[in-house]
Design a protein around this motif. Structure first.
Motif, PDB file in Angstrom:
ATOM      1  N   ASP A 383      -4.290   8.441 -52.159  1.00 37.35           N
ATOM      2  CA  ASP A 383      -3.890   7.180 -51.785  1.00 37.35           C
ATOM      3  C   ASP A 383      -2.981   6.616 -52.921  1.00 37.35           C
ATOM      4  O   ASP A 383      -1.893   5.813 -52.605  1.00 37.35           O
ATOM      5  N   VAL A 384      -3.142   6.819 -54.246  1.00 38.32           N
ATOM      6  CA  VAL A 384      -2.279   6.427 -55.148  1.00 38.32           C
ATOM      7  C   VAL A 384      -0.810   7.054 -54.862  1.00 38.32           C
ATOM      8  O   VAL A 384       0.091   6.498 -55.373  1.00 38.32           O
ATOM      9  N   PHE A 385      -0.757   8.377 -54.706  1.00 35.11           N
ATOM     10  CA  PHE A 385       0.542   8.945 -54.495  1.00 35.11           C
ATOM     11  C   PHE A 385       1.214   8.357 -53.099  1.00 35.11           C
ATOM     12  O   PHE A 385       2.400   8.097 -53.360  1.00 35.11           O
ATOM     13  N   VAL A 386       0.287   7.973 -52.083  1.00 34.49           N
ATOM     14  CA  VAL A 386       0.918   7.386 -50.941  1.00 34.49           C
ATOM     15  C   VAL A 386       1.599   5.988 -51.372  1.00 34.49           C
ATOM     16  O   VAL A 386       2.663   5.444 -50.902  1.00 34.49           O
ATOM     17  N   VAL A 388       2.632   5.012 -54.268  1.00 33.70           N
ATOM     18  CA  VAL A 388       3.683   5.008 -55.052  1.00 33.70           C
ATOM     19  C   VAL A 388       4.830   5.469 -54.188  1.00 33.70           C
ATOM     20  O   VAL A 388       6.143   4.904 -54.303  1.00 33.70           O
ATOM     21  N   ALA A 389       4.858   6.167 -53.423  1.00 34.46           N
ATOM     22  CA  ALA A 389       5.967   6.557 -52.323  1.00 34.46           C
ATOM     23  C   ALA A 389       6.419   5.462 -51.462  1.00 34.46           C
ATOM     24  O   ALA A 389       7.364   5.182 -51.075  1.00 34.46           O
ATOM     25  N   MET A 390       5.158   4.784 -50.977  1.00 30.62           N
ATOM     26  CA  MET A 390       5.559   3.414 -50.276  1.00 30.62           C
ATOM     27  C   MET A 390       6.456   2.398 -51.277  1.00 30.62           C
ATOM     28  O   MET A 390       7.378   1.711 -50.634  1.00 30.62           O
ATOM     29  N   VAL A 391       6.083   2.206 -52.208  1.00 29.59           N
ATOM     30  CA  VAL A 391       6.581   1.319 -53.123  1.00 29.59           C
ATOM     31  C   VAL A 391       8.057   1.756 -53.282  1.00 29.59           C
ATOM     32  O   VAL A 391       9.069   0.643 -53.231  1.00 29.59           O
ATOM     33  N   LEU A 411      -3.514  -0.804 -49.526  1.00 31.12           N
ATOM     34  CA  LEU A 411      -4.051  -1.165 -50.630  1.00 31.12           C
ATOM     35  C   LEU A 411      -5.762  -1.534 -50.369  1.00 31.12           C
ATOM     36  O   LEU A 411      -6.521  -1.425 -51.121  1.00 31.12           O
ATOM     37  N   ILE A 412      -5.971  -1.936 -49.111  1.00 31.16           N
ATOM     38  CA  ILE A 412      -7.302  -1.885 -48.587  1.00 31.16           C
ATOM     39  C   ILE A 412      -8.126  -0.557 -48.587  1.00 31.16           C
ATOM     40  O   ILE A 412      -9.256  -1.005 -49.078  1.00 31.16           O
ATOM     41  N   LEU A 413      -7.543   0.281 -48.518  1.00 31.11           N
ATOM     42  CA  LEU A 413      -8.265   1.589 -48.335  1.00 31.11           C
ATOM     43  C   LEU A 413      -8.537   2.117 -50.079  1.00 31.11           C
ATOM     44  O   LEU A 413      -9.418   2.588 -50.495  1.00 31.11           O
ATOM     45  N   LEU A 414      -7.491   1.655 -50.912  1.00 25.20           N
ATOM     46  CA  LEU A 414      -7.663   1.835 -52.280  1.00 25.20           C
ATOM     47  C   LEU A 414      -8.711   0.929 -52.869  1.00 25.20           C
ATOM     48  O   LEU A 414      -9.703   1.734 -53.325  1.00 25.20           O
ATOM     49  N   VAL A 415      -9.100  -0.209 -52.324  1.00 26.82           N
ATOM     50  CA  VAL A 415     -10.073  -0.919 -52.915  1.00 26.82           C
ATOM     51  C   VAL A 415     -11.448  -0.394 -52.328  1.00 26.82           C
ATOM     52  O   VAL A 415     -12.329  -0.266 -53.089  1.00 26.82           O
ATOM     53  N   ASN A 416     -11.381   0.025 -51.008  1.00 28.86           N
ATOM     54  CA  ASN A 416     -12.610   0.495 -50.627  1.00 28.86           C
ATOM     55  C   ASN A 416     -13.098   1.985 -51.145  1.00 28.86           C
ATOM     56  O   ASN A 416     -14.068   2.129 -51.474  1.00 28.86           O
TER      57      ASN A 416
END
Length: 466
Positions: A383-386, A388-391, A411-416
């Motif tokens: 999720d962090v990789f994704v 970074v790519a999205m930003v 971001l929602i998935l990251l918190v979850n």
């Protein structure tokens, strides 16, 4: 008890008679009426325990219950069944009382009637000349109201919950059909031109309205973590049953078309124009009936599949993280690859939730819990990789409906996932009770509902329906 398909009318008559006999016996020893009733009910046993005992003792009825509605062929209740279910060897005569007809209505008949209604709604829209973009926007609105009606009939939610669900459908109908959607000749989806915001609103509406039907399923008790988890269990079982029905239906259709072709009769057009448009939405209700009717008779399928695929997904995610670290080309990944990663993260979350739904909360942490933790950590890294790519893509190309929606979802998935991993670690170390892990997942469902609603109501005007 009448809602439990493992129990027949004859069983209910015998249980009722036995209960009344116990009440009379307690009154004779000096208890008041209300005290005698409460003690007798307590000693008889919980509803779920009784239902499971009847299913176990009457194992010869199992295969009949897999294909018939629970009260279609009531078996003979006997003293052994009553003794196993209520913990006594007393024999009681049947009371012969029955509930009103509307309470004893055949569940399959109601589900089939609603399924026919869903198929008729889809076919009526096609006959009225609706274009593919209309079906894309209104797919959930054409079908899910019938599922909500099934839940209302089956679970009897309060009027306030019914009005809330109806209001959600009304808001979605207005937003999806009143907004001035633009038309892009180079944007094709399901055979018709749609814009990005139109596609996102359609997907958001399907997700939001599915969750809103859960309010009817939970009989209005949406704030209850246990009832939310029950709806999550239903959703997973429904998906499995629907896929099985679809596979069998496709095989039967292909066989029918092939058989008729041998005598030079073309029926493919009939399946394409009538059978599929009616059967695809209708099967939604049949699958819902199957889940609701059989979940107390046979082992749930979704948790079993979860046990099989969780280790495999953990291995896949770890391999993906290693490959991404070694090559570091995920930053330059294209949109399709990032969408695929998001789908993998959603599947990981589903595996996590369904494993929670079937786990004994008092069981000590084991090897499977450690595999889940490894899967969560790997999913977090992905999720962090994704993100970074999205930003990076947003900084290069600017904001767009798709990139913004994907960024918000990640971001929602990251918190979850992050808090789930923290709680999982605490559980493995003996510092967190298991029920906190389950409550976190069920308590997070409104966040997904809110984000789906934003895609429907906020995104189109903000991005000017582009």
């Amino acid at each position: 008890m009448q809602r439990h398909d493992a129990v027949t009318d004859a069983d209910l008559d015998e249980l009722e008679s036995h209960l009344l006999d116990r009440v009379d016996g307690l009154r004779e020893v000096g208890l008041h009426d209300d005290e005698a009733f409460l003690v007798a009910v307590k000693r008889l046993g919980a509803v779920d325990e009784l239902s499971h005992e009847y299913a176990r003792v009457h194992s010869e009825r199992l295969w009949k219950q897999l294909v018939l509605d629970g009260h279609a062929e009531p078996g003979a209740a006997d003293a052994n069944t009553l003794a196993a279910a209520s913990g006594t060897s007393d024999r009681a005569d049947a009371a012969g009382t029955r509930a009103p007809f509307w309470k004893r209505a055949n569940g399959l008949a109601v589900a089939l009637a609603l399924g026919v209604g869903a198929g008729a709604a889809v076919k009526a829209a096609a006959l009225l000349g609706a274009d593919p973009a209309f079906f894309l926007r209104n797919a959930a609105l054409l079908v899910l109201p019938f599922l909500a009606a099934w839940f209302v009939w089956r679970h009897r939610p309060p009027v306030g919950a019914v009005l809330a669900v109806a209001g959600a459908f009304a808001v979605a109908a207005v937003a999806l059909n009143v907004f001035p959607w633009a038309s892009l000749s180079d944007a094709q989806a399901f055979g018709g031109p749609v814009t990005d915001t139109e596609l996102l609103a359609s997907l958001g509406a399907a997700a939001a309205l599915w969750l809103m039907t859960g309010v009817a399923y939970a009989a209005g008790r949406w704030r209850s973590s246990a009832d939310r988890m029950d709806f999550v269990r239903f959703s997973g079982e429904w998906l499995v049953y629907y896929v099985l029905i679809a596979l069998v239906g496709a095989a039967l259709s292909a066989l029918t078309i092939g058989v008729f072709s041998t005598i030079d009769v073309d029926v493919a057009w009939f399946f394409g124009e009538w059978v599929l448009p009616c059967a695809i939405p209708g099967a939604l209700l049949v699958a819902a009936w199957l889940v609701d009717a059989k979940q107390r008779v046979i082992e749930n399928i979704a948790p079993v599949l979860t046990k099989v695929f969780t280790p495999l997904f953990a291995i896949m995610l770890i391999a993906l993280v290693v490959a991404a670290v070694l090559q570091w080309n995920i930053v330059d990944a294209d949109r399709e690859l990032l969408i695929a990663f998001d789908l993998v993260l959603v599947v990981v979350l589903g595996l996590l939730v369904y494993s929670y739904s079937s786990r004994d909360p008092l069981q000590r942490p084991g090897w499977f819990d450690r595999i889940q933790f490894a899967m969560l950590v790997a999913a977090l890294v992905v999720d962090v990789f994704v993100l970074v790519a999205m930003v990076g893509r947003t900084g290069e190309f600017g904001f767009s409906p798709n990139k913004t929606a994907s960024l918000g979802l990640n971001l929602i998935l990251l918190v979850n996932l992050a808090w789930a991993a923290w709680l999982q670690l605490g559980f493995l170390r003996g510092r967190e009770p298991f029920d906190r892990l389950e409550r976190w997942q069920t308590g997070y469902l409104p966040v997904y509902l809110a984000w789906a609603a934003i895609l429907v109501v906020v995104f189109p005007p903000v991005f000017k329906f582009a």
